[in-house]
Design an enzyme around this catalytic site. Structure first.
Site, mmCIF file in Angstrom:
data_model
loop_
_atom_site.group_PDB
_atom_site.id
_atom_site.type_symbol
_atom_site.label_atom_id
_atom_site.label_comp_id
_atom_site.label_asym_id
_atom_site.label_seq_id
_atom_site.Cartn_x
_atom_site.Cartn_y
_atom_site.Cartn_z
ATOM 1 N N CYS A 82 -5.540 -0.454 -4.743
ATOM 2 C CA CYS A 82 -4.347 0.360 -4.471
ATOM 3 C C CYS A 82 -3.533 0.627 -5.738
ATOM 4 O O CYS A 82 -2.627 1.454 -5.739
ATOM 5 C CB CYS A 82 -3.466 -0.334 -3.442
ATOM 6 S SG CYS A 82 -4.373 -0.800 -1.976
ATOM 7 N N CYS A 135 3.875 -1.488 8.264
ATOM 8 C CA CYS A 135 2.671 -1.154 7.492
ATOM 9 C C CYS A 135 2.697 0.310 7.075
ATOM 10 O O CYS A 135 3.101 1.184 7.844
ATOM 11 C CB CYS A 135 1.422 -1.352 8.343
ATOM 12 S SG CYS A 135 1.319 -2.961 9.140
ATOM 13 N N LYS A 187 5.428 3.514 2.542
ATOM 14 C CA LYS A 187 5.709 3.376 3.968
ATOM 15 C C LYS A 187 5.842 4.728 4.662
ATOM 16 O O LYS A 187 5.283 4.937 5.721
ATOM 17 C CB LYS A 187 7.038 2.620 4.150
ATOM 18 C CG LYS A 187 6.969 1.170 4.541
ATOM 19 C CD LYS A 187 6.219 0.934 5.832
ATOM 20 C CE LYS A 187 6.964 1.492 7.023
ATOM 21 N NZ LYS A 187 6.125 2.147 7.994
ATOM 22 N N HIS A 226 0.079 6.477 1.611
ATOM 23 C CA HIS A 226 -0.612 5.649 0.630
ATOM 24 C C HIS A 226 -2.081 6.060 0.496
ATOM 25 O O HIS A 226 -2.974 5.369 0.984
ATOM 26 C CB HIS A 226 -0.470 4.175 1.057
ATOM 27 C CG HIS A 226 -0.997 3.183 0.079
ATOM 28 N ND1 HIS A 226 -1.113 3.431 -1.286
ATOM 29 C CD2 HIS A 226 -1.455 1.904 0.264
ATOM 30 C CE1 HIS A 226 -1.610 2.360 -1.873
ATOM 31 N NE2 HIS A 226 -1.831 1.434 -0.965
#
Lengths: 386, 153
Positions: free
Chosen positions: A84, A207, A329, A333
């Site tokens: 990430c 998440c 958030k 992502h």
């Protein structure tokens, strides 16, 4: 360092569920960045690409394919993977090559396409970013890994689920103002607390989503930027850090050593302190991550971030606005793109294109992005020019 | 001729003296990869570690150089696979390969008498509420499918 490094152009696709192929998504963001810089592909001397799961859309060795389709097949490219954190790690390499004088102008592009694989396969693919022998191979998902970090933090510092929910509410509040954001929805603490449990104690709204998307920047030296004559942003600090890959190997699960190290380096290079930063884009893959990030970056003492968040210190009008873009958030992502998306936000903020989410009179901004549970991190500091 | 003799020895251990058998076992153990050795110990309920011969630091078998002095000469040390949970989670969406398991917890535990922690798979956990930090667990075995299997004690 030989040369000052500048961000001359930036562009992003919308983040979310996209139908285009990974290469088309990449090209769309690249085109936006090239156009925003006021250059042509012929000015680009190298291409740095960050991506993790290209194989899921039947494409690896992505850099040459993207550069060929930009009409510059002779330009050397490099594809970088750091889970990430791929985008910021790639940005660092592009930065270093400009600073060292190898190139005058490069493309830095991050891209990901994952949503077509579905939740179970995405969860599985992400688990390969862990130290698989000890984590994914024992059944841990990424929400699970961060849930275990959250449980340790909540126990150590007497934080609760509402404290984590406050992060999600704030980031969604910002994301509503970002037309490129994946989840543009206002939520309340109650919505977060009542959302389904994904990995105890984290719930759905703790998440970030799985997102497709791409973000791109044009990096160049100061001489090149001045010659083009468009607004640009200066990169004044760059740091890289590393942590033990497995959560089990961290002495303290409530801090991420790679963030602490990368931040120290970046502040030292920029010759400023956390107090000088006017806003930051940080890695909030889960609400607990933002809490830990803003302590590790030096904005708040250990164990106190949840109180500061509750008091509004991290809102757009607060003491230190965190994630005005909406963060991972709300903005989303797309993991290969995320670190570059943060730089796009800084660029838009500093050249007056952030619209209603603009942080007024900001001079210094920080980006922070990490891979996996923080095994790899990069921190960059930017200064408004003019 | 020598090859034929070796082949016969592999087919049947007849003709091997005790010393030869012991050498073969040692060689087989030596030939195991680091992870295979760890797994073999886990199947006996143990956690395999290494003690650095230069500085005495103890670390998991799967680490190739000493974390303290970077030496690479070790003496194996086995610990009982027992310890207290440091943190844990239960997940509602499991990765592929774990869908067929009853609810489970992913657990990090501090190995008793060892200076390190290990993670594992604790099956049969319906809810996180049934667990707490400090809960005692032990290694039961290593499953090719689900990794280091734990049980509550």
């Amino acid at each position: 360092m030989k040369d000052k490094v500048c961000v001359l152009g930036a562009g992003s696709t919308k983040y979310g569920k996209l139908n285009d192929s990974i290469i088309e998504i990449a090209l769309n963001a690249s085109k936006d960045a090239i156009d925003s810089a006021g250059i042509t592909p012929n000015d680009i001397q190298a291409g740095y690409i960050s991506n993790v799961f290209g194989v899921a859309d039947k494409q690896v060795h992505m850099a040459p394919v993207i550069l060929s389709n930009l009409g510059i097949p002779h330009v050397p490219g490099l594809t970088i993977e750091s889970a990430c954190g791929s985008g910021s790690v790639m940005f660092r390499e592009a930065y270093a090559n400009i600073a060292a004088g190898f190139y005058d102008c490069v493309l830095g592009l991050g891209v990901e396409k994952i949503t077509h694989t579905g939740t179970t396969q995405s969860t599985t693919l992400f688990s390969y970013c862990s130290d698989f022998f000890y984590e994914g191979g024992n059944g841990a998902s990424f929400p699970g890994l961060f849930a275990s970090i959250a449980r340790a933090y909540m126990t150590s510092y007497k934080a609760n689920e509402e404290d984590l929910a406050n992060v999600a509410v704030k980031n969604h509040e910002n994301g509503i103002l970002n037309p490129k954001a994946h989840v543009q929805r206002k939520i309340t603490v109650d919505d977060v607390l009542k959302s389904p449990v994904v990995a105890s104690p984290l719930k759905l709204y703790d998440c970030c989503p799985f997102s497709d998307g791409a973000s791109a920047v044009i990096l160049c030296n100061e001489e090149f930027a001045k010659k083009v004559g468009r607004p640009y942003v200066e990169v004044i600090g760059s740091g890289r850090g590393a942590s033990p890959a497995a959560v089990q190997a961290r002495k303290d699960i409530t801090t991420i050593p790679s963030t602490v190290d990368a931040a120290k380096q970046a502040y030292k290079m920029a010759n400023i302190t956390p107090k000088d930063i006017d806003f930051a884009e940080v890695h909030d893959c889960f609400t607990i991550a933002e809490v830990i990030d803003i302590e590790d970056l030096g904005f708040f003492p250990k164990g106190t971030a949840v109180h500061a968040i509750r008091e509004g210190a991290t809102r757009r009008n607060g003491e230190i606005p965190i994630n005005p873009s909406g963060g991972l958030k709300s903005k989303g992502h797309p993991i290969g793109a995320t670190g570059i998306g943060q730089v796009v936000e800084v660029f838009e903020q500093f050249i007056g294109k952030a619209g209603d989410r603009e942080i007024k009179n900001a001079e210094y901004a920080l980006t922070h992005n990490f891979g996996a549970t923080g095994a790899s991190s990069a921190v960059h500091i930017f200064r408004r020019v003019g | 001729m020598e090859l034929l003799a070796q082949a016969q020895q592999f087919i049947s251990l007849e003709g091997w003296d005790k010393e030869g058998l012991s050498e073969m076992k040692q060689q087989q153990q030596k030939d195991l990869s680091s992870r295979e050795k760890f797994i073999k110990s886990a199947n006996a309920g143990k956690i395999l570690a290494n003690k650095c011969l230069r500085c005495g630091h103890i670390m998991l078998e799967t680490i190739y150089y000493c974390e303290k002095c970077f030496g690479n000469k070790f003496e194996p040390v086995e610990f009982e696979g027992i310890g207290n949970m440091v943190t844990y989670t239960t997940q509602d969406v499991a990765p592929e390969g774990f869908e067929d398991t009853e609810s489970y917890a992913w657990v990090v535990f501090k190995v008793d008498n060892a200076p390190f922690r290990v993670s594992g798979f604790l099956p049969g956990v319906k809810s996180a509420k049934g667990l707490s930090i400090g809960t005692k667990v032990k290694v039961s075995s290593f499953s090719p499918k689900h990794g280091l299997l734990l049980q509550k004690i």
